[in-house]
Design a protein around this motif. Structure first.
Motif, PDB file in Angstrom:
ATOM      1  N   ARG A  99      48.421 -74.012 -14.794  1.00 40.87           N
ATOM      2  CA  ARG A  99      48.914 -74.408 -13.804  1.00 40.87           C
ATOM      3  C   ARG A  99      48.807 -75.902 -13.409  1.00 40.87           C
ATOM      4  O   ARG A  99      49.713 -76.604 -12.835  1.00 40.87           O
ATOM      5  CB  ARG A  99      48.203 -73.693 -12.632  1.00 40.87           C
ATOM      6  N   GLY A 158      59.010 -67.600 -11.510  1.00 37.38           N
ATOM      7  CA  GLY A 158      57.799 -67.325 -11.219  1.00 37.38           C
ATOM      8  C   GLY A 158      56.753 -68.591 -11.448  1.00 37.38           C
ATOM      9  O   GLY A 158      55.796 -68.918 -10.724  1.00 37.38           O
ATOM     10  N   GLN A 161      57.177 -71.755  -9.250  1.00 37.61           N
ATOM     11  CA  GLN A 161      56.609 -71.360  -8.007  1.00 37.61           C
ATOM     12  C   GLN A 161      55.464 -71.481  -7.790  1.00 37.61           C
ATOM     13  O   GLN A 161      54.659 -72.193  -7.328  1.00 37.61           O
ATOM     14  CB  GLN A 161      57.242 -70.135  -7.434  1.00 37.61           C
ATOM     15  N   TRP A 162      54.701 -70.669  -8.914  1.00 39.95           N
ATOM     16  CA  TRP A 162      53.016 -70.629  -8.871  1.00 39.95           C
ATOM     17  C   TRP A 162      52.522 -72.153  -9.261  1.00 39.95           C
ATOM     18  O   TRP A 162      51.517 -72.234  -8.677  1.00 39.95           O
ATOM     19  CB  TRP A 162      53.019 -69.792 -10.000  1.00 39.95           C
ATOM     20  N   PRO A 171      48.247 -70.458  -4.186  1.00 37.70           N
ATOM     21  CA  PRO A 171      49.513 -69.687  -4.862  1.00 37.70           C
ATOM     22  C   PRO A 171      49.417 -68.335  -5.557  1.00 37.70           C
ATOM     23  O   PRO A 171      50.376 -67.798  -5.683  1.00 37.70           O
ATOM     24  CB  PRO A 171      49.465 -70.803  -6.172  1.00 37.70           C
ATOM     25  N   GLU A 173      48.612 -65.075  -7.397  1.00 37.27           N
ATOM     26  CA  GLU A 173      48.417 -64.872  -9.192  1.00 37.27           C
ATOM     27  C   GLU A 173      50.049 -64.975  -9.436  1.00 37.27           C
ATOM     28  O   GLU A 173      51.064 -64.793  -8.644  1.00 37.27           O
ATOM     29  CB  GLU A 173      48.260 -63.174  -9.255  1.00 37.27           C
ATOM     30  N   LEU A 174      50.000 -65.470 -10.793  1.00 33.15           N
ATOM     31  CA  LEU A 174      51.389 -65.757 -11.348  1.00 33.15           C
ATOM     32  C   LEU A 174      52.048 -64.358 -11.447  1.00 33.15           C
ATOM     33  O   LEU A 174      53.254 -64.335 -11.330  1.00 33.15           O
ATOM     34  CB  LEU A 174      51.156 -66.358 -12.882  1.00 33.15           C
ATOM     35  N   THR A 176      52.270 -61.935  -9.379  1.00 37.76           N
ATOM     36  CA  THR A 176      53.002 -61.719  -8.047  1.00 37.76           C
ATOM     37  C   THR A 176      54.545 -62.614  -8.044  1.00 37.76           C
ATOM     38  O   THR A 176      55.299 -61.806  -7.660  1.00 37.76           O
ATOM     39  CB  THR A 176      52.164 -62.364  -6.959  1.00 37.76           C
ATOM     40  N   HIS A 177      54.239 -63.638  -8.496  1.00 38.94           N
ATOM     41  CA  HIS A 177      55.585 -64.682  -8.669  1.00 38.94           C
ATOM     42  C   HIS A 177      56.522 -64.192  -9.428  1.00 38.94           C
ATOM     43  O   HIS A 177      57.814 -63.908  -9.251  1.00 38.94           O
ATOM     44  CB  HIS A 177      55.182 -66.142  -8.823  1.00 38.94           C
ATOM     45  N   THR A 178      56.041 -63.714 -10.760  1.00 44.97           N
ATOM     46  CA  THR A 178      57.203 -63.343 -12.011  1.00 44.97           C
ATOM     47  C   THR A 178      57.631 -61.998 -11.293  1.00 44.97           C
ATOM     48  O   THR A 178      58.952 -61.708 -11.394  1.00 44.97           O
ATOM     49  CB  THR A 178      56.497 -63.124 -13.338  1.00 44.97           C
TER      50      THR A 178
END
Length: 193
Positions: A99, A158, A161-162, A171, A173-174, A176-178
């Motif tokens: 990140r 994702g 955004q993360w 941010p 967890e990744l 969640t974004h993906t």
């Protein structure tokens, strides 16, 4: 300088990306990267074949993780459910280090045409690995390719955004974004009829 440090690879990556952002990719030498990291040139070459490899070093591992997740999905999983499993597997392995490096990596890629091409090839490689894993699950070619391309796009959206450095909030967890990106892309694809 010490001969060996356990975090040499990470230090070299941070040094290289910082130098790429400061003075440009083409102007940065392996000697400068090694010096900034406090390591020797020979240590650099133990970890990377050349400075370009720093930017693509994780591609093989990421492609493998995506494929492993797809292959580990339940036998009755739809192609998109298998892609979601691949995204979860890969996203689960991303760390705070990934990140934090993202803005430096993005800046280096955006400033250099050769690196933009290598980044595009990285996406193609990820999609190929995912499509191959789907075909091994007996998914038909066009479906495997479309699902893989959506998966790569979901991962990229994702991850962006993360890793966004302008976010003030946690941010999360990744994964969640993906997951959210994949759901949004699936909805958008459904509108293409």
């Amino acid at each position: 300088m010490p001969r060996w440090k356990p975090d040499a690879r990470e230090r070299l990556a941070v040094a290289a990306l910082s130098l790429f952002a400061e003075q440009g990719y083409d102007e940065t030498t392996v000697a400068q990267i090694s010096e900034r990291a406090g390591l020797t040139r020979s240590t650099f070459f133990r970890h990377f074949g050349d400075k370009r490899e720093i930017l693509t070093a994780g591609q093989t591992a990421l492609s493998r993780l995506l494929a492993e997740g797809i292959e580990a999905a339940p036998a009755d999983a739809t192609p998109m459910a298998a892609v979601a499993a691949g995204l979860e597997r890969a996203a689960g392995q991303m760390t705070q280090f990934n990140r934090e490096l993202s803005p430096l990596l993005r800046a280096a890629i955006e400033a250099n045409e050769e690196l933009q091409t290598r980044d595009a090839l990285k996406s193609i490689g990820m999609a190929a690995a995912m499509a191959d894993a789907l075909r091994r699950r007996n998914v038909a070619e066009p479906t495997a390719q479309v699902a893989a391309e959506l998966g790569v796009l979901a991962f990229k959206v994702g991850f962006r955004q993360w890793a966004d450095p302008t976010r003030d909030d946690d941010p999360g967890e990744l994964t969640t974004h993906t997951r959210a990106a994949l759901a949004e892309l699936r909805a958008a694809a459904a509108e293409l009829r």
